[in-house]
Design a protein around this motif. Structure first.
Motif, mmCIF file in Angstrom:
data_model
loop_
_atom_site.group_PDB
_atom_site.id
_atom_site.type_symbol
_atom_site.label_atom_id
_atom_site.label_comp_id
_atom_site.label_asym_id
_atom_site.label_seq_id
_atom_site.Cartn_x
_atom_site.Cartn_y
_atom_site.Cartn_z
ATOM 1 N N GLY A 291 0.791 -1.221 0.000
ATOM 2 C CA GLY A 291 0.000 0.000 0.000
ATOM 3 C C GLY A 291 0.825 1.274 0.000
ATOM 4 N N ASP A 292 2.129 1.180 -0.283
ATOM 5 C CA ASP A 292 2.972 2.382 -0.266
ATOM 6 C C ASP A 292 3.384 2.820 -1.664
ATOM 7 O OD1 ASP A 292 4.610 0.271 -0.863
ATOM 8 O OD2 ASP A 292 6.165 0.756 0.615
ATOM 9 N N ALA A 293 2.761 2.242 -2.694
ATOM 10 C CA ALA A 293 3.032 2.644 -4.072
ATOM 11 C C ALA A 293 1.837 2.234 -4.934
ATOM 12 C CB ALA A 293 4.316 2.003 -4.596
ATOM 13 N N ALA A 294 1.716 2.893 -6.078
ATOM 14 C CA ALA A 294 0.601 2.597 -6.971
ATOM 15 C C ALA A 294 1.004 2.860 -8.409
ATOM 16 C CB ALA A 294 -0.620 3.435 -6.605
ATOM 17 N N MET A 295 0.308 2.159 -9.313
ATOM 18 C CA MET A 295 0.515 2.355 -10.745
ATOM 19 C C MET A 295 -0.741 2.965 -11.358
ATOM 20 S SD MET A 295 2.512 -1.073 -12.085
ATOM 21 C CE MET A 295 1.135 -2.153 -11.643
ATOM 22 N N ILE A 296 -0.541 3.906 -12.286
ATOM 23 C CA ILE A 296 -1.643 4.552 -12.995
ATOM 24 C C ILE A 296 -1.303 4.540 -14.479
ATOM 25 C CG2 ILE A 296 -2.978 6.684 -13.290
ATOM 26 C CD1 ILE A 296 -2.051 7.459 -10.438
ATOM 27 N N THR A 297 -2.240 4.117 -15.295
ATOM 28 C CA THR A 297 -2.037 4.121 -16.740
ATOM 29 C C THR A 297 -2.755 5.312 -17.351
ATOM 30 O OG1 THR A 297 -1.863 1.705 -16.801
ATOM 31 C CG2 THR A 297 -2.325 2.835 -18.883
ATOM 32 N N VAL A 298 -2.030 6.062 -18.179
ATOM 33 C CA VAL A 298 -2.571 7.250 -18.835
ATOM 34 C C VAL A 298 -2.542 7.026 -20.346
ATOM 35 C CG1 VAL A 298 -2.326 9.742 -19.173
ATOM 36 C CG2 VAL A 298 -1.714 8.715 -16.969
ATOM 37 N N ILE A 299 -3.677 7.219 -20.999
ATOM 38 C CA ILE A 299 -3.752 7.076 -22.455
ATOM 39 C C ILE A 299 -3.712 8.469 -23.079
ATOM 40 C CG2 ILE A 299 -5.058 6.175 -24.400
ATOM 41 C CD1 ILE A 299 -4.066 4.039 -22.466
ATOM 42 N N PRO A 300 -2.660 8.785 -23.828
ATOM 43 C CA PRO A 300 -2.590 10.097 -24.479
ATOM 44 C C PRO A 300 -3.566 10.195 -25.653
ATOM 45 C CG PRO A 300 -0.422 9.032 -24.328
ATOM 46 C CD PRO A 300 -1.451 7.987 -24.060
ATOM 47 N N LYS A 301 -3.783 11.402 -26.090
ATOM 48 C CA LYS A 301 -4.668 11.635 -27.227
ATOM 49 C C LYS A 301 -3.977 11.340 -28.549
ATOM 50 C CE LYS A 301 -7.366 15.336 -29.436
ATOM 51 N NZ LYS A 301 -7.738 16.774 -29.371
ATOM 52 N N ASP A 302 -2.664 11.598 -28.607
ATOM 53 C CA ASP A 302 -1.931 11.500 -29.863
ATOM 54 C C ASP A 302 -1.029 10.266 -29.882
ATOM 55 O OD1 ASP A 302 -2.639 14.136 -31.260
ATOM 56 O OD2 ASP A 302 -1.998 14.822 -29.283
ATOM 57 N N ARG A 303 -0.497 9.983 -31.064
ATOM 58 C CA ARG A 303 0.359 8.809 -31.257
ATOM 59 C C ARG A 303 1.629 8.919 -30.411
ATOM 60 N NH1 ARG A 303 4.218 10.278 -35.227
ATOM 61 N NH2 ARG A 303 3.751 12.320 -36.139
ATOM 62 N N PRO A 304 2.288 7.795 -30.141
ATOM 63 C CA PRO A 304 3.431 7.796 -29.220
ATOM 64 C C PRO A 304 4.561 8.724 -29.627
ATOM 65 C CG PRO A 304 2.683 5.557 -29.637
ATOM 66 C CD PRO A 304 1.921 6.433 -30.562
ATOM 67 N N SER A 305 4.851 8.819 -30.935
ATOM 68 C CA SER A 305 6.008 9.594 -31.370
ATOM 69 C C SER A 305 5.697 11.054 -31.662
ATOM 70 C CB SER A 305 6.613 8.949 -32.631
ATOM 71 O OG SER A 305 5.653 8.888 -33.668
ATOM 72 N N SER A 306 4.500 11.518 -31.340
ATOM 73 C CA SER A 306 4.125 12.888 -31.659
ATOM 74 C C SER A 306 4.719 13.879 -30.670
ATOM 75 C CB SER A 306 2.599 13.034 -31.683
ATOM 76 O OG SER A 306 2.083 12.929 -30.368
ATOM 77 N N VAL A 307 4.830 15.132 -31.114
ATOM 78 C CA VAL A 307 5.320 16.202 -30.253
ATOM 79 C C VAL A 307 4.345 16.451 -29.106
ATOM 80 C CG1 VAL A 307 5.935 18.650 -30.186
ATOM 81 C CG2 VAL A 307 6.565 17.256 -32.165
ATOM 82 N N ASP A 308 3.035 16.311 -29.372
ATOM 83 C CA ASP A 308 2.028 16.544 -28.327
ATOM 84 C C ASP A 308 2.147 15.526 -27.199
ATOM 85 O OD1 ASP A 308 1.016 18.699 -29.706
ATOM 86 O OD2 ASP A 308 -0.488 17.513 -30.781
ATOM 87 N N THR A 309 2.442 14.259 -27.533
ATOM 88 C CA THR A 309 2.618 13.244 -26.496
ATOM 89 C C THR A 309 3.852 13.537 -25.662
ATOM 90 O OG1 THR A 309 1.507 11.565 -27.844
ATOM 91 C CG2 THR A 309 2.906 10.781 -26.055
ATOM 92 N N GLU A 310 4.919 13.974 -26.310
ATOM 93 C CA GLU A 310 6.116 14.367 -25.568
ATOM 94 C C GLU A 310 5.812 15.529 -24.627
ATOM 95 O OE1 GLU A 310 10.675 16.038 -26.383
ATOM 96 O OE2 GLU A 310 9.447 15.270 -28.041
ATOM 97 N N GLY A 311 5.000 16.489 -25.122
ATOM 98 C CA GLY A 311 4.609 17.605 -24.268
ATOM 99 C C GLY A 311 3.783 17.157 -23.082
ATOM 100 N N LEU A 312 2.912 16.146 -23.294
ATOM 101 C CA LEU A 312 2.098 15.639 -22.200
ATOM 102 C C LEU A 312 2.963 15.015 -21.112
ATOM 103 C CD1 LEU A 312 -0.615 14.937 -20.904
ATOM 104 C CD2 LEU A 312 -0.678 12.862 -22.328
ATOM 105 N N VAL A 313 3.998 14.282 -21.505
ATOM 106 C CA VAL A 313 4.911 13.689 -20.519
ATOM 107 C C VAL A 313 5.537 14.779 -19.658
ATOM 108 C CG1 VAL A 313 7.066 12.404 -20.222
ATOM 109 C CG2 VAL A 313 5.375 11.627 -21.890
ATOM 110 N N HIS A 314 5.995 15.843 -20.295
ATOM 111 C CA HIS A 314 6.597 16.952 -19.540
ATOM 112 C C HIS A 314 5.561 17.652 -18.664
ATOM 113 C CE1 HIS A 314 10.367 16.370 -21.508
ATOM 114 N NE2 HIS A 314 9.923 16.726 -22.717
ATOM 115 N N ASP A 315 4.312 17.752 -19.161
ATOM 116 C CA ASP A 315 3.249 18.394 -18.369
ATOM 117 C C ASP A 315 2.938 17.592 -17.108
ATOM 118 O OD1 ASP A 315 3.085 20.408 -20.219
ATOM 119 O OD2 ASP A 315 1.332 19.579 -21.260
#
Length: 726
Positions: free
Chosen positions: A459-483
Motif C-alpha cells: 500500500g505504499d506505491a501505486a501504478m496509474i495508466t494514462v492514455i494520451p490523445k496522440d500517437r506515441p512519437s508525436s510532439v504533443d505526447t512528448e509535451g504531455l509527458v513533460h506536463d
C-alpha cells in the motif's frame, strides 16, 4: 613504429605456418565457445539518470514478481462488416482464444479477457486480448511463439480479422542475401583492383576469419555480458568492412614493394612497416570513436561500441600478422599478369600516369572550383538534417505487410492513436497521493483516459495508466509527458515505452556535443602525431563534419520524408532512431579517418622526401587513389548489404553508413582534401617548433626504413626541419 612493424612483418612472413596455425586455433576456440555457450537473452535496456529509469527501478522494488520486463502480446480482433465483437458467435471465438492462450505455454504469466477488462472499442467492432509472459521476447521459445501465432490463426474463422502485436513476436535479426551480395561485390572489386584471384582472396579470407573470431566471441559472451541481439550484427558490419580495407592496403603496398625489385620477405616487412603503420593509426581512430560511446552512459550503446571496437582490433592484428604470413604462402601468385608485364617493361612503363594522377592534377589546376562544388553539393544534401525528428521505432513503422503493424493500426482505429503508447505513472506514496495524482492528470490537456490507481501489496506505491490523445512519437505526447512531470511532485514518476523513448532521445541530444568533442579532440591529437601538422588534422575533422551532416540529411530524406523510400525497402516513414546521429558520428568519424590516414600519409611521405606540395599530392593519389577507391566501394557494398534486412534499425544504420562513406571517400577525401592542400601549399605541413618538440616522432612514413636503418627511427632530415617552424 615503422621499424617495429617491419620486424613483425618479416617475422610473420618467415614463421608463416606458426602464425596461420595460431589464428586458425583462435577461430576454432571462439567457434567452440559460441557453440557451447548458453543461448543469449535480450539485452536489458536501461537509461541511467532518467526519470523513466527511476520509475522502472521503483516498480521492480515495490511490485516484485510483476514481470515488468517480460514480453507482451496483443491479439486484436476486428468484427466483419455489420457485426460487433459482442455477438455470441464472435464472443465465443474470443473466449476460445483466451482459453487456448492460457494453456499454450508455461511461459505465459496471464491472459486478460477483453469482456471483463473493458478491452472492447466503443462501437464494438474491435477488441483485444492481452498476453503477458514471464520472460523477455528474446527468451521465448519457438514453441511459445508458434502457439501464439496458431491461436491467432485459429480465431480467423467466421469472417473475423485477427492480428498480433507486441514484442512477443520479436526474434533475432535474420541474415539475408544482402550481406552475401556485399561480400561478392567486394570480391569483384578486389579482383579488378589487383588483377589476381589470389591477391583478391587474401583480404576476403582474413576479414572473414577476423569477423568469425569477433562474432563468435561476442556470441560466447552474450549471455554473461548481457549483449543485445544487434551487437553481433553491428560488429560483423564494421569488422567485415575494416577487415577487408586494412588487408587491402597491406597487400597493395606489398605488391608495390615487389614492383620496386625487393625480395618477398623484405617487401612484406616494408609493407607492414609503412602501410601497417597507417593501419594501426586508422584502427586507433575507429576504436577511439567506438569506445567513446561510453560517455553517453547507456549500457546497451556502450556494449555495442566495445564489441565493435574489439572486432576492429582483431582486424588490425590480422592485417599485421596473418596477411604477411599468407603472402609467404601465396608466392608469385599474389602478383597479377598485368603487373608482371609492367615490371618486365621497365620503370618507364610503371611510371605511366594513372587515373589517380590525372585526377590530382585536375584538382590542383582548379582547387577553388572543386572545393566550392564539393562543399555546396554536400551542403545541399545536408539540408533535410535540419528537419530531423528522433525517436525509437515501434510497430507503427513496420511495413503494412507485418501483422504487428496491422494490429497497431487496428488498435489506433478502435481506441485512439495514443492507445499504442500508454504512459505508466508510478506513485511513491499511499492512496491519498495516488488519488490526487489521478485528479491532476485528468485536468491536463491531451489526456484521453486515466485508469484508477493499482496499489502494491504494502500500500505504499501505486501504478496509474494514462492514455494520451496522440500517437506515441508525436510532439504533443512528448509535451504531455513533460506536463505530467511538471504538474506532479517528486514522488510521481512517469515511465513506459513512450516515456523511455522520450528520455532516451533527450539523453542522446545532451550527449552528442560532449561525445563529439571527446572523439574529435582525441583523434585530432592522434592525427597531429601521425602527420606532424596542425592544419591537416583540422581539415580532416571539418571534412568529417560535412560528410556526416550530409549523410544525416540523406537518412532524413529517405526514412523520414520517404524520398526514394521504395528503392531502399522503406515501406513506412517515421522518426529517425534516436541513437542514429551519435552512432553515425562515432562510426563514420573512425572510418573517415581511415581514408585520411591512408591517402595523406602517402602525400606526406613524398613531401618529407623533398617533393613540392603539388607533387606530393599527385604522388599520394598515384599510389593510393586506386586502393582508397576500391576500399570505399567495398565498404559501401558491405554496408549496403544490411539495407536488405527486415530490422528497421539495422536497415537505417546500413544505409546511413553506406552514404556517409560515399560522401566522405569520394567527395571529401578525394576532392575537397586535395583542393584544400593545394590551396595551403607548404603551410599545410606547418607545425609550431615547441609542438614539434613535444609530439613523439612515430615514423609513420617509414623514414628509418628508407634510410636502411632498422634499429630505430631517424630524423627525417632537412625537409622535416623546415616543417617545424615558429
Amino acid at each position: 613504429m615503422a621499424t617495429f612493424l617491419y620486424k613483425l612483418g618479416r617475422s610473420a612472413f618467415r614463421r608463416r605456418r606458426l602464425v596461420a596455425l595460431l589464428w586458425v586455433a583462435l577461430l576454432a576456440l571462439a567457434g567452440v565457445g559460441a557453440a557451447t555457450a548458453p543461448a543469449a537473452t535480450s539485452s536489458s535496456f536501461s537509461i541511467p539518470g532518467t526519470e523513466a529509469q527511476r520509475a522502472f527501478d521503483l516498480l521492480e522494488e515495490r511490485f516484485p514478481g510483476g514481470s515488468a520486463d517480460g514480453a507482451t502480446a496483443r491479439v486484436v480482433f476486428e468484427a466483419p462488416a455489420g457485426q460487433t465483437m459482442k455477438t455470441p458467435a464472435n464472443k465465443a471465438k474470443v473466449e476460445e482464444t483466451v482459453a487456448a492462450l492460457k494453456a499454450s505455454s508455461d511461459q505465459v504469466a496471464r491472459v486478460t479477457d477483453p469482456y471483463t477488462a473493458q478491452a472492447v472499442s466503443q462501437d464494438g467492432r474491435i477488441a483485444y486480448v492481452s498476453v503477458a509472459y514471464k520472460v523477455s521476447g528474446m527468451e521465448l521459445t519457438e514453441e511459445t511463439r508458434d502457439a501464439l501465432k496458431e491461436a491467432g490463426h485459429s480465431a480467423q474463422g467466421q469472417g473475423l480479422t485477427v492480428e498480433i502485436g507486441g514484442d512477443a513476436l520479436q526474434s533475432m535479426p535474420e541474415t539475408g542475401a544482402g550481406e552475401i551480395v556485399g561480400v561478392v561485390i567486394a570480391g569483384i572489386v578486389l579482383v579488378i583492383t589487383f588483377g589476381s584471384l589470389v591477391a583478391a582472396g587474401l583480404p576476403l579470407l582474413t576479414a572473414i576469419i577476423g569477423v568469425g573470431i569477433g562474432v563468435s566471441t561476442i556470441t560466447a559472451l552474450a549471455n554473461v555480458l548481457d549483449l543485445g541481439s544487434t551487437t553481433s550484427t553491428l560488429a560483423m558490419m564494421i569488422g567485415l568492412a575494416v577487415g577487408i580495407d586494412y588487408a587491402l592496403f597491406i597487400v597493395s603496398r606489398y605488391r608495390a614493394e615487389l614492383a620496386e625489385g625487393r625480395e618477398k620477405e623484405e617487401a612484406a616487412g616494408r609493407a607492414v612497416g609503412t602501410a601497417g603503420s597507417a593501419v594501426v593509426f586508422a584502427g586507433l581512430t575507429v576504436v577511439i570513436a567506438l569506445v567513446g560511446l561510453a560517455v553517453v552512459n547507456i549500457p546497451m550503446l556502450t556494449k555495442m561500441g566495445f564489441a565493435a571496437a574489439g572486432t576492429v582490433v582483431i582486424a588490425v592484428l590480422i592485417a599485421l600478422t596473418l596477411i604477411p604470413a599468407l603472402l609467404g604462402f601465396a608466392g608469385d601468385k599474389v602478383v597479377g599478369r598485368r603487373q608482371r608485364k609492367g615490371a618486365a617493361a621497365g620503370p618507364e612503363k610503371q611510371d605511366k600516369p594513372n587515373g589517380g594522377t590525372r585526377w590530382a592534377r585536375f584538382v590542383i589546376r582548379r582547387p577553388v572550383f572543386v572545393l566550392l562544388v564539393g562543399v555546396l553539393g554536400l551542403g545541399a544534401i545536408a539540408v533535410p538534417a535540419a528537419s530531423l525528428e528522433m525517436g525509437l521505432p515501434d510497430d507503427g513503422v513496420k511495413p503494412v505487410s507485418a501483422t504487428e503493424r496491422r494490429a497497431y493500426d487496428l488498435l489506433s482505429e478502435g481506441f485512439g492513436p495514443g492507445f499504442n503508447g500508454p504512459l505508466l505513472v508510478v506513485v511513491d506514496g499511499g492512496k491519498a497521493t495516488a488519488d490526487k495524482t489521478v485528479d491532476t492528470i485528468k485536468g491536463l490537456e491531451g489526456v484521453v483516459a486515466v485508469t484508477p490507481p493499482t496499489p502494491n501489496k504494502a500500500g505504499d506505491a501505486a501504478m496509474i495508466t494514462v492514455i494520451p490523445k496522440d500517437r506515441p512519437s508525436s510532439v504533443d505526447t512528448e509535451g504531455l509527458v513533460h506536463d505530467i512531470r511538471g504538474a506532479t511532485g517528486d514522488d510521481v514518476l512517469v515511465t513506459g515505452a513512450t516515456a523511455m523513448n522520450i528520455d532516451f532521445s533527450q539523453k542522446m541530444n545532451d550527449a552528442l556535443l560532449p561525445y563529439l568533442a571527446l572523439v574529435v579532440g582525441l583523434a585530432f591529437l592522434l592525427l597531429m602525431v601521425v602527420f606532424r601538422s596542425v592544419l591537416v588534422p583540422l581539415k580532416a575533422a571539418l571534412g568529417f563534419l560535412l560528410s556526416v551532416v550530409a549523410a544525416l540529411g540523406a537518412v532524413v530524406a529517405v526514412f523520414q520524408w520517404g524520398w526514394l523510400g521504395s528503392l531502399f525497402g522503406v515501406e513506412q516513414t517515421g522518426p529517425i532512431m534516436s541513437m542514429m546521429p551519435i552512432f553515425m558520428v562515432g562510426v563514420v568519424f573512425g572510418l573517415a579517418m581511415d581514408y585520411e590516414v591512408f591517402l595523406v600519409t602517402r602525400m606526406r611521405e613524398a613531401y618529407v622526401h623533398g617533393a613540392r606540395p603539388g607533387e606530393a599530392i599527385v604522388t599520394g593519389f598515384k599510389h593510393s587513389a586506386r586502393v582508397v577507391t576500391a576500399a570505399a566501394v567495398i565498404m559501401i557494398a558491405v554496408f549496403s548489404g544490411f539495407i536488405g534486412m527486415d530490422d528497421q534499425m539495422i536497415k537505417m544504420i546500413g544505409f546511413g553508413l553506406a552514404v556517409a562513406v560515399l560522401f566522405d571517400a569520394f567527395v571529401v577525401r578525394m576532392a575537397i582534401v586535395p583542393a584544400v592542400l593545394a590551396l595551403l601549399g607548404h603551410k599545410a605541413w606547418w607545425l609550431p617548433k615547441w609542438l614539434g618538440r613535444v609530439l613523439p616522432n612515430v615514423d609513420v612514413e617509414g623514414e628509418a626504413l628508407a634510410a636502411g636503418d632498422h634499429a630505430g627511427p631517424q630524423d627525417p632530415g632537412g625537409r622535416e626541419k623546415e616543417l617545424v617552424s615558429a
